[in-house]
Design a protein around this motif. Structure first.
Motif, PDB file in Angstrom:
ATOM      1  N   ARG A 273       0.921  -1.095   0.109  1.00  0.00           N
ATOM      2  CA  ARG A 273      -0.012  -0.189  -0.075  1.00  0.00           C
ATOM      3  C   ARG A 273       0.854   1.233   0.021  1.00  0.00           C
ATOM      4  NH1 ARG A 273      -4.564  -1.704   4.449  1.00  0.00           N
ATOM      5  NH2 ARG A 273      -5.627  -3.388   3.466  1.00  0.00           N
ATOM      6  N   LEU A 274       2.010   1.312   0.857  1.00  0.00           N
ATOM      7  CA  LEU A 274       3.163   2.240   0.716  1.00  0.00           C
ATOM      8  C   LEU A 274       3.441   2.696  -0.532  1.00  0.00           C
ATOM      9  CD1 LEU A 274       4.470   1.790   4.172  1.00  0.00           C
ATOM     10  CD2 LEU A 274       3.143   3.763   3.800  1.00  0.00           C
ATOM     11  N   GLU A 275       3.982   1.421  -1.218  1.00  0.00           N
ATOM     12  CA  GLU A 275       4.628   1.636  -2.445  1.00  0.00           C
ATOM     13  C   GLU A 275       3.734   1.924  -3.562  1.00  0.00           C
ATOM     14  OE1 GLU A 275       6.327  -2.206  -2.938  1.00  0.00           O
ATOM     15  OE2 GLU A 275       8.274  -1.643  -1.837  1.00  0.00           O
ATOM     16  N   GLN A 276       2.524   1.579  -3.476  1.00  0.00           N
ATOM     17  CA  GLN A 276       1.653   1.948  -4.505  1.00  0.00           C
ATOM     18  C   GLN A 276       0.997   3.402  -4.160  1.00  0.00           C
ATOM     19  OE1 GLN A 276      -1.128  -1.240  -5.285  1.00  0.00           O
ATOM     20  NE2 GLN A 276       0.604  -2.637  -6.018  1.00  0.00           N
ATOM     21  N   LYS A 277       1.274   4.148  -3.091  1.00  0.00           N
ATOM     22  CA  LYS A 277       0.635   5.232  -2.713  1.00  0.00           C
ATOM     23  C   LYS A 277      -1.201   4.790  -2.803  1.00  0.00           C
ATOM     24  CE  LYS A 277       4.277   8.132  -3.480  1.00  0.00           C
ATOM     25  NZ  LYS A 277       5.518   7.259  -3.790  1.00  0.00           N
ATOM     26  N   GLN A 278      -1.560   4.174  -2.147  1.00  0.00           N
ATOM     27  CA  GLN A 278      -2.826   3.818  -2.420  1.00  0.00           C
ATOM     28  C   GLN A 278      -3.844   4.729  -2.194  1.00  0.00           C
ATOM     29  OE1 GLN A 278      -4.044  -0.458  -0.858  1.00  0.00           O
ATOM     30  NE2 GLN A 278      -5.889   0.696  -0.091  1.00  0.00           N
ATOM     31  N   ALA A 279      -4.813   5.280  -2.879  1.00  0.00           N
ATOM     32  CA  ALA A 279      -5.519   6.366  -2.556  1.00  0.00           C
ATOM     33  C   ALA A 279      -6.496   6.060  -1.599  1.00  0.00           C
ATOM     34  CB  ALA A 279      -6.229   6.793  -3.962  1.00  0.00           C
ATOM     35  N   GLY A 280      -6.648   7.173  -0.725  1.00  0.00           N
ATOM     36  CA  GLY A 280      -7.738   7.354   0.444  1.00  0.00           C
ATOM     37  C   GLY A 280      -7.227   6.482   1.619  1.00  0.00           C
ATOM     38  N   TRP A 281      -6.152   6.109   1.527  1.00  0.00           N
ATOM     39  CA  TRP A 281      -5.433   5.020   2.694  1.00  0.00           C
ATOM     40  C   TRP A 281      -4.488   5.712   3.436  1.00  0.00           C
ATOM     41  CZ3 TRP A 281      -0.552   2.952   3.180  1.00  0.00           C
ATOM     42  CH2 TRP A 281      -0.437   1.919   4.105  1.00  0.00           C
ATOM     43  N   THR A 282      -4.540   5.663   4.584  1.00  0.00           N
ATOM     44  CA  THR A 282      -3.426   6.115   5.601  1.00  0.00           C
ATOM     45  C   THR A 282      -3.185   5.220   6.494  1.00  0.00           C
ATOM     46  OG1 THR A 282      -4.467   8.422   5.367  1.00  0.00           O
ATOM     47  CG2 THR A 282      -2.668   8.229   7.050  1.00  0.00           C
ATOM     48  N   LEU A 283      -1.592   5.229   6.828  1.00  0.00           N
ATOM     49  CA  LEU A 283      -1.013   4.464   8.046  1.00  0.00           C
ATOM     50  C   LEU A 283      -1.014   5.462   9.009  1.00  0.00           C
ATOM     51  CD1 LEU A 283       0.311   1.743   8.912  1.00  0.00           C
ATOM     52  CD2 LEU A 283       2.276   2.588   7.945  1.00  0.00           C
TER      53      LEU A 283
ATOM     54  N   ALA B 182       5.356   9.843  21.241  1.00  0.00           N
ATOM     55  CA  ALA B 182       6.335  10.658  20.374  1.00  0.00           C
ATOM     56  C   ALA B 182       7.747  10.266  20.432  1.00  0.00           C
ATOM     57  CB  ALA B 182       6.225  12.149  20.649  1.00  0.00           C
ATOM     58  N   ASP B 183       8.344   9.914  21.592  1.00  0.00           N
ATOM     59  CA  ASP B 183       9.570   9.508  21.908  1.00  0.00           C
ATOM     60  C   ASP B 183       9.847   8.341  20.937  1.00  0.00           C
ATOM     61  OD1 ASP B 183       8.162   8.150  23.592  1.00  0.00           O
ATOM     62  OD2 ASP B 183       9.411   8.039  25.083  1.00  0.00           O
ATOM     63  N   GLU B 184       8.793   7.105  21.205  1.00  0.00           N
ATOM     64  CA  GLU B 184       9.017   5.993  20.388  1.00  0.00           C
ATOM     65  C   GLU B 184       9.350   6.344  18.781  1.00  0.00           C
ATOM     66  OE1 GLU B 184       6.539   2.527  22.107  1.00  0.00           O
ATOM     67  OE2 GLU B 184       5.393   4.458  22.127  1.00  0.00           O
ATOM     68  N   ARG B 185       8.339   7.492  18.121  1.00  0.00           N
ATOM     69  CA  ARG B 185       8.555   7.613  16.936  1.00  0.00           C
ATOM     70  C   ARG B 185       9.740   8.222  16.399  1.00  0.00           C
ATOM     71  NH1 ARG B 185       5.168   7.841  12.419  1.00  0.00           N
ATOM     72  NH2 ARG B 185       5.468   9.719  11.174  1.00  0.00           N
ATOM     73  N   GLU B 186      10.327   9.141  17.407  1.00  0.00           N
ATOM     74  CA  GLU B 186      11.642   9.604  17.130  1.00  0.00           C
ATOM     75  C   GLU B 186      12.636   8.632  16.937  1.00  0.00           C
ATOM     76  OE1 GLU B 186      12.563  12.540  19.994  1.00  0.00           O
ATOM     77  OE2 GLU B 186      10.793  13.935  19.630  1.00  0.00           O
ATOM     78  N   GLU B 187      12.706   7.637  17.530  1.00  0.00           N
ATOM     79  CA  GLU B 187      13.909   6.501  17.589  1.00  0.00           C
ATOM     80  C   GLU B 187      13.561   5.645  16.119  1.00  0.00           C
ATOM     81  OE1 GLU B 187      13.146   3.869  20.719  1.00  0.00           O
ATOM     82  OE2 GLU B 187      14.043   5.309  22.320  1.00  0.00           O
ATOM     83  N   ALA B 188      12.440   5.578  15.758  1.00  0.00           N
ATOM     84  CA  ALA B 188      12.244   4.735  14.641  1.00  0.00           C
ATOM     85  C   ALA B 188      10.764   4.839  14.014  1.00  0.00           C
ATOM     86  CB  ALA B 188      12.436   3.478  14.527  1.00  0.00           C
ATOM     87  N   LYS B 189      10.588   5.056  12.737  1.00  0.00           N
ATOM     88  CA  LYS B 189       9.190   5.479  11.955  1.00  0.00           C
ATOM     89  C   LYS B 189       9.129   4.719  10.665  1.00  0.00           C
ATOM     90  CE  LYS B 189       9.885  10.195  10.280  1.00  0.00           C
ATOM     91  NZ  LYS B 189       9.525  11.251  10.199  1.00  0.00           N
ATOM     92  N   ILE B 190       7.961   4.590  10.139  1.00  0.00           N
ATOM     93  CA  ILE B 190       7.704   3.825   8.720  1.00  0.00           C
ATOM     94  C   ILE B 190       7.615   5.298   7.911  1.00  0.00           C
ATOM     95  CG2 ILE B 190       6.194   2.838   7.385  1.00  0.00           C
ATOM     96  CD1 ILE B 190       5.892   0.945   9.460  1.00  0.00           C
ATOM     97  N   ASP B 191       8.297   5.488   6.905  1.00  0.00           N
ATOM     98  CA  ASP B 191       8.223   6.755   6.129  1.00  0.00           C
ATOM     99  C   ASP B 191       6.993   6.745   5.494  1.00  0.00           C
ATOM    100  OD1 ASP B 191      10.657   7.799   6.668  1.00  0.00           O
ATOM    101  OD2 ASP B 191      11.461   6.829   4.968  1.00  0.00           O
ATOM    102  N   GLY B 192       5.974   7.888   5.339  1.00  0.00           N
ATOM    103  CA  GLY B 192       4.691   7.954   4.827  1.00  0.00           C
ATOM    104  C   GLY B 192       3.636   7.561   5.770  1.00  0.00           C
TER     105      GLY B 192
END
Length: 450
Positions: free
Chosen positions: A362-372, A378-388
């Motif tokens: 879904r991320l690679e295809q930039k699926q329309a109308g979909w959000t991850l 916030a501190d967990e996300r600063e350590e690592a996150k999924i782009d997009g």
């Protein structure tokens, strides 16, 4: 002589019963406080003093109820943002005798303005304190959060630094007795163990390694903490004095018809995430029983009624205990038997759980109308996150769900899938028909990267 720790699971709250001679004192009692009376009575002790280290934000204090039952005096610190109606004010240098024990008061503000620590001395061994009850000023592996006074952030953080110097001056031999352990919302860096000394903390606690006051302030100001709405309720009740906890924690048993006719404001499914996703009562949302202390206060407002859905009666009892301890005890009842409901022909809701390959597609295809949506802190996300991905903390969905389009599709993720299920279930209960959960979430994503 007696010193016993009483732990409240879920909240990771630590309270203490201390006794000598014929007297006993309780430090930071919880709302369901029969346990202190029972333990003191079993040792032939009379509770004469109740010490509060500060006005708690994460649970209802049992001090006013315990005082009513025992006639004990309640001591609380100064500067409590209002009068603590059930307590007398203790100040630095005050001393209280409990048999051969001497309890001396230290003012240790920073976490809250009214924070006190109680230094324990044994008259039979006068060379330095035996221990100190630090409340939320100093933990095993961490120190107190300082975000409750945002307009005075630098000031109160500096006050905590000064308080920590005062505590360290008690001597390395002093045993540490904090008010919370690992898993509490009052700190994120606490050690898993619940025993330590001032000396060990001086050598190993990361925050105590910061010798410069300004550097300490900057480090604390950079922390990110979350304040569930129920904290305001706790603060008010712990000024006014909350009512006694129900003596019986077992919720009323409900049939499926009764569950539906109860018209509760919230139907909370306390089973594990996989069970809720596989089949659930429509309109319910999932907070697994062990996560109730951390998340129920984000979604349930004061006075709102709750009905519980569980796998068994013991889980209902545990859930009720968790809710009562944070003042959310308007419980209409509990229902067990989701599978029998399906066997009766009732329609059940389902939410898919998807794997890493589908998320990546879904991320690679930039699926329309979909959000991850990443619901971690916030501190967990600063350590690592999924782009997009988009970040919305799980608790903040209590209001931010209104900013999302219910006609679009959403995948919820966290570290493992637990909090993601809480978030997905909340959206589903609000009419979002296209939600799913990333099974394994960030853990699975990292594993797939090798």
């Amino acid at each position: 002589m007696l010193l016993e720790k009483i732990k409240t699971p879920g909240l990771s709250h630590l309270s203490y019963l201390v006794g000598s001679g014929s007297q006993a004192a309780v430090i930071d009692p919880r709302r369901d406080c029969e346990i202190y009376v029972e333990k003191a009575r079993a040792e032939g002790l009379t509770i004469t003093h109740i010490f509060e280290t500060h006005r708690n934000e994460d649970l209802v204090s049992g001090a006013p109820i315990l005082a009513e039952w025992t006639g004990a005096k309640v001591l609380h610190g100064p500067n409590a943002d209002g009068e603590v109606s059930y307590a007398e004010t203790a100040r630095e240098g005050d001393v209280f005798e409990i048999g051969q024990l001497r309890i001396e008061v230290l003012e240790t503000p920073g976490h809250t303005d009214d924070s006190l620590s109680y230094v324990l001395h044994d008259s039979a061994y006068p060379d330095g304190p035996v221990g100190v009850f630090t409340g939320d000023a100093l933990f095993v592996g961490d120190v107190g959060r300082t975000d409750f006074y945002p307009d005075r952030a630098r000031e109160v953080t500096g006050l905590l630094y000064d308080s920590l110097q005062k505590l360290q001056s008690l001597g390395d031999q002093t045993i540490l007795y904090p008010a919370h352990g690992a898993g509490s919302v009052c700190g994120s860096g606490m050690a898993e163990r619940e025993f330590s000394t001032i000396g060990h903390e001086r050598a190993n606690n990361p925050r105590l390694q910061i010798a410069d006051r300004e550097a300490f302030i900057e480090a604390k100001l950079a922390e990110v903490h979350y304040q569930p709405p129920y904290f305001r309720l706790m603060e008010r009740l712990n000024l006014e004095g909350g009512s006694a906890a129900p003596r019986v924690m077992q919720p009323k048993a409900l049939t499926l018809d009764q569950l539906e006719s109860a018209a509760a404001d919230h139907v909370i499914d306390i089973r594990e995430p996989g069970a809720w996703c596989a089949g659930h009562i429509p309109g319910s949302y999932c907070i697994p029983v062990g996560m109730i202390p951390a998340f129920a206060g984000w979604f349930i407002a004061e006075g709102e009624s709750n009905a519980l859905v569980a796998a068994d009666q013991s889980a209902l009892t545990t859930a009720a205990q968790h809710l009562v301890r944070i003042g959310l005890d308007n419980i209409a009842g509990g229902y067990t038997g989701v599978i029998p409901a399906a066997a009766q022909g009732r329609d059940l809701g389902q939410v898919p759980m998807i794997k890493t390959g589908e998320v990546r597609r879904r991320l690679e295809q930039k699926q329309a109308g979909w959000t991850l949506i990443d619901v971690r802190a916030a501190d967990e996300r600063e350590e690592a996150k999924i782009d997009g991905s988009r970040h919305i903390y799980a608790g903040h969905l209590n209001e931010q769900w209104q900013d999302l389009d219910p006609l679009e599709s959403y995948t919820l993720m966290c570290a493992s899938g637990m909090r993601a299920t809480v978030a997905a279930s909340w959206l589903a209960s609000k009419g979002f028909g296209n939600v799913d959960v990333y099974l394994g979430s960030m853990g699975a994503w990292k594993a797939a990267q090798g």
